[in-house]
Design a protein around this motif. Structure first.
Motif, PDB file in Angstrom:
ATOM      1  N   LEU B 194       0.837  -1.203   0.000  1.00  0.00           N
ATOM      2  CA  LEU B 194       0.000   0.000   0.000  1.00  0.00           C
ATOM      3  C   LEU B 194       0.876   1.258   0.000  1.00  0.00           C
ATOM      4  O   LEU B 194       0.601   2.212  -0.733  1.00  0.00           O
ATOM      5  N   ASP B 197       2.410   1.695  -3.454  1.00  0.00           N
ATOM      6  CA  ASP B 197       1.494   1.680  -4.592  1.00  0.00           C
ATOM      7  C   ASP B 197       1.734   0.414  -5.452  1.00  0.00           C
ATOM      8  O   ASP B 197       1.536   0.427  -6.664  1.00  0.00           O
ATOM      9  N   VAL B 199       1.414  -3.849  -6.367  1.00  0.00           N
ATOM     10  CA  VAL B 199       0.379  -4.892  -6.419  1.00  0.00           C
ATOM     11  C   VAL B 199       1.036  -6.223  -6.061  1.00  0.00           C
ATOM     12  O   VAL B 199       2.060  -6.594  -6.638  1.00  0.00           O
ATOM     13  N   CYS B 228      -4.664  -3.928  -2.774  1.00  0.00           N
ATOM     14  CA  CYS B 228      -3.305  -4.119  -3.299  1.00  0.00           C
ATOM     15  C   CYS B 228      -2.966  -5.548  -3.731  1.00  0.00           C
ATOM     16  O   CYS B 228      -1.798  -5.827  -3.977  1.00  0.00           O
ATOM     17  N   LEU B 255      -9.272  -2.674  -6.121  1.00  0.00           N
ATOM     18  CA  LEU B 255      -7.888  -2.597  -6.588  1.00  0.00           C
ATOM     19  C   LEU B 255      -7.805  -1.666  -7.798  1.00  0.00           C
ATOM     20  O   LEU B 255      -8.191  -2.029  -8.913  1.00  0.00           O
ATOM     21  N   ARG B 257      -5.299   1.317  -9.893  1.00  0.00           N
ATOM     22  CA  ARG B 257      -3.985   1.926 -10.079  1.00  0.00           C
ATOM     23  C   ARG B 257      -4.104   2.905 -11.243  1.00  0.00           C
ATOM     24  O   ARG B 257      -4.742   2.587 -12.256  1.00  0.00           O
TER      25      ARG B 257
END
Lengths: 391, 391
Positions: B194, B197, B199, B228, B255, B257
């Protein structure tokens, strides 16, 4: 963390969802009307009993210690490859077992094959076309050049010597138009590919529908194709495997680019990112090639071909221009003068209660055309054609 | 035409082919010796009868007009997703049906998921590890950073705050080490992801082997993981589906991004490059979750777990350092001082007629270690351990 931004350049396809919405709305308003669906691209005849029995037996094997099959070869079992080799011999194409990769369907392999090619390649795609060719390349950010399929070329575009392409998509018999390349035309394409150091990605998913003598069933019937083509095949339309999932991809050993054997790259891709098709399904696919299986699937193909003939005869009678239907389950017709594909869709739905697919959904050059399919019920197809003929 | 040159940077893996060659040569020279194979990563117990019966029934359905299933949803049938939702509720994880994608196995999805991420991301991969994580990223040319798994950290590397990664691979219970992360450890990883940033790609293929209370079965038992992590699961080791092929991938809706919901990107990837898992196989997988199916697959897991216990008890008796085996089918042992993994392999093969897997085949940090698996026959496993104990 960065996403693959190429995905943001994809256009959402609303073609089939819009069709479904329009049909649903009409059906709710007109519950008394009998709607006939000739838009469907899925098969309707069940699997042949040879495949069903083979899969039941294979399922039982999976339940016994003695006959249990764990991880199989990623490229598929020899028993299925051997059956495919024999099948290809019927059209005088000789394949090594290592050149055949069993897949879970042509759609997967048509997308995944792009892994082995640089994103810098220029891709040549016919228009109109099966949307997967386009979208999978947009996802990789490749430069796309279109080749126009239209009434003038019978929806069979030929090479333009001024265009330099690296990857060339061909689909014959074609989805959505049903047009089929002749041997001479494919020879021209192979010559173009060899001259340009290009690779042809040849989608042969509908080869079983070819009835006319002399039309190639495989790109490998053409001399030189083993140096420039990969072929994608499927049991989906041939044997009704749309929901059972099996296909195969042929990558000849002679196909080399930049000093590398593409077969070895694809083998590496598949052994790394794939674990093979279910043993049970591969046994079902093998059974398609038995004498019993061949007769059974032939009967299904003939059933669809009769539907196609009912449609093409009607078009001739009505003087409507069309292509396809003879060596394909698809008939690509020209819509009434002054109408768009979608206007014709609405007209057919509301006035004749027939559902088809607007050609514009397959690309710019599909505007003004309409796809009818032969995968429906025989009586319903006949009734739909009677409705078209009636005033 | 340019190939994807990243493929040329891949190292050929000779691990399992070298093992096969060595075993074959020894067996030919010593036909009287009974070789016991504890190197195998494949299951040996057949499918449960619940799955077999379900697939026989589904095969029959595919042979009837009334119950035939053509193209299914690419993401899988609701009936299987519903069963998976109920299963996750047992460890207090609530999933939406749209968050579950049925796959033909974890290996496919672990490779294919990379399509939705930019090639510019930095990837954090444990060492030693399942080779697929590494190879699929080399194919895309991503920058790879290793995290060291070793005896000091119990083969469970923890976040290094000085390392900035975008994609993080985790496998718990681990292949090849059998080590399992605790809740607290996963909480640290989620906090790290987290903060950065990043995954987490969480491979949970062996979750069914977890027996100790309090160890997470799913990354989504950890608060914040839905923001994440992506989880990859499989019926292969849980229900013996290595040759039947089915798994599932969970991509939570939270989730996001770069302002994009990753679930939607993956959906687009799968609807474009995949056509779903065989209806027959999905019915077989659904049956795993019935009361009868659950009991049957539990019995198989218990059988393997007993083998693991036989191995770990022997290691304790012999004073050999090991990890795994308690919540995993894998036992990762330290080889005799002064030997390499391959030297220990040769010693075991020649002196004890036991086949295992050299740890160095899974990466640099595997040198000096050795993998034994619990997927063998119970009597043979016992005999192998007696041989180890004898002088």
């Amino acid at each position: 963390m960065k996403i693959n931004k190429n995905y943001l350049a994809l256009e959402d396809s609303y073609l089939f969802s819009t069709i479904a919405k329009k049909v649903k709305a009409y059906a709710e308003k007109n519950p008394d009307k009998k709607i006939i669906r000739l838009g469907i691209g899925d098969v309707t005849i069940p699997l042949c009993s040879a495949s069903v029995e083979a899969m039941k037996k294979a399922s039982e094997e999976q339940g016994t210690k003695a006959n249990f099959h764990g991880y199989g070869p990623e490229q598929g079992y020899e028993f299925l490859k051997t059956a495919i080799q024999s099948y290809y011999k019927e059209f005088a194409v000789s394949l090594e077992a290592d050149e055949i990769f069993i897949s879970d369907g042509a759609k997967s392999d048509l997308g995944n094959i792009l892994d082995i090619f640089s994103r810098d390649n220029v891709v040549l795609i016919p228009n109109p076309v099966y949307p997967v060719y386009l979208d999978t390349n947009i996802m990789d950010g490749r430069t796309i050049v279109y080749m126009d399929a239209n009434e003038e070329n019978g929806f069979l575009p030929m090479p333009d010597p001024t265009v330099k392409a690296d990857l060339i998509y061909m689909c014959s018999p074609n989805n959505p138009t049903g047009a089929v390349y002749s041997k001479e035309q494919l020879e021209e394409w192979v010559a173009y590919a060899l001259k340009n150091d290009a690779v042809i990605l040849f989608d042969a998913a509908y080869e079983a529908f070819i009835t006319e003598n002399g039309l190639p069933r495989s790109i490998f019937e053409i001399e030189g194709a083993r140096q420039c083509a990969i072929e994608f095949c499927s049991f989906s339309k041939t044997a009704g495997f749309t929901g059972t999932r099996c296909g195969y991809t042929v990558v000849p050993m002679e196909l080399k680019r930049e000093g590398t054997v593409l077969n070895k790259l694809w083998l590496r891709r598949q052994t790394t990112k794939f674990n093979g098709v279910s043993y049970i399904v591969q046994r079902g696919a093998e059974a398609v090639f038995t004498k019993e299986g061949r007769e059974q699937i032939k009967a299904a193909t003939v059933y669809y071909q009769k539907n196609a003939k009912v449609i093409t005869e009607t078009m001739k009678e009505l003087g409507i221009w069309f292509v396809g239907g003879v060596n394909s389950p698809y008939v690509w017709i020209k819509v009434q003068e002054g109408m768009t594909s979608w206007e014709y869709f609405d007209y057919l739905l509301e006035e004749k209660n027939i559902v088809g697919t607007p050609g514009s959904g397959f690309g710019r050059n599909g505007e003004g055309y309409f796809r009818l399919t032969a995968f429906g019920d025989a009586d319903a197809t006949k009734e739909a054609m009677e409705r078209l003929k009636s005033k």
